[in-house]
Scaffold this active site. Structure first.
Site, short mmCIF file in Angstrom:
data_model
loop_
_atom_site.label_atom_id
_atom_site.label_comp_id
_atom_site.label_asym_id
_atom_site.label_seq_id
_atom_site.Cartn_x
_atom_site.Cartn_y
_atom_site.Cartn_z
N GLY A 46 0.71 -1.15 0.14
CA GLY A 46 -0.03 0.11 0.01
C GLY A 46 0.58 0.83 -0.48
CD GLN A 51 3.90 5.96 2.94
OE1 GLN A 51 2.76 5.26 1.74
NE2 GLN A 51 4.28 5.22 3.00
CB CYS A 88 5.47 2.36 6.89
SG CYS A 88 4.78 3.53 6.81
CG LEU A 89 6.64 1.23 1.18
CD1 LEU A 89 6.06 1.08 0.41
CD2 LEU A 89 7.78 -0.15 1.39
CG HIS A 130 -0.28 1.25 6.96
ND1 HIS A 130 0.66 0.83 7.93
CD2 HIS A 130 0.13 2.19 6.23
CE1 HIS A 130 1.58 1.10 7.80
NE2 HIS A 130 1.99 2.04 6.97
CD GLU A 131 -0.87 2.41 2.65
OE1 GLU A 131 -0.57 3.76 2.82
OE2 GLU A 131 -1.05 1.48 2.69
CG HIS A 134 0.84 6.86 5.47
ND1 HIS A 134 1.89 7.27 6.18
CD2 HIS A 134 0.43 5.48 5.24
CE1 HIS A 134 2.57 5.99 6.42
NE2 HIS A 134 1.77 4.64 5.72
NI NI Z 1 2.47 2.99 5.79
#
Ligand code: NI
Length: 151
Positions: A46, A51, A88-89, A130-131, A134
């Site tokens: 995701g 991000q 998380c990236l 999660h997204e 953000h």
């Molecule tokens: Ni994330």
């Protein structure tokens, strides 16, 4: 195809409340395309626009069930509670346990500007939460227990 640089925790953009998309423009289409490319290139499941430094309410997800693109996503129903491991990236190399709802109804608009609704459970429900976090300036480390380095 273009791959964006993923911003990491500590960058202010990850703490901002992202702005709704008012109109589907060619730039929004390009953003969706490039976000998917960036997610796949990074082997993520995701990605949210903040991000890659864009404070707009746009997310992409693929938990292995196909690409989901959603603009202005909103959770309208949530039920159940399940704890599982997340990363998380934007927080490379770290994982932790996060409690999330297990089932969701999520609404938003697609790239054609049409209203769409997803019924999600399990990993897809987790990824949506999660997204969407953000977009509110929330990073999983804020919610995680037993935050640790991934092996
Ligand atoms: Ni994330």
């Amino acid at each position: 195809m273009a791959v964006y640089k993923i911003v990491e925790i500590g960058d202010e953009v990850l703490r901002e409340k992202a702005k709704p998309v008012k109109e589907i423009t060619p730039n929004i289409i390009k953003l969706l395309d490039n976000m998917a490319d960036t997610m796949y290139e990074a082997n993520g499941v995701g990605l949210a626009a903040p991000q890659i430094g864009v404070s707009k309410r746009v997310i992409v997800i693929d938990v292995g069930e196909g690409l989901v693109e959603l603009i202005n996503p909103e959770i309208v129903e949530a039920s159940g509670n399940v704890v599982d491991t997340e990363g998380c990236l934007s927080v490379p190399g770290m994982i932790g346990e996060v409690a999330r709802a297990d089932k969701l109804v999520v609404k938003g608009i697609n790239r054609q500007g049409k209203a769409v609704t997803y019924q999600a459970k399990g990993w897809l429900a987790r990824a949506f939460q999660h997204e969407i976090d953000h977009l509110e300036g929330v990073v999983f480390v804020d919610r995680a227990a037993n935050l640790r380095k991934a092996e």
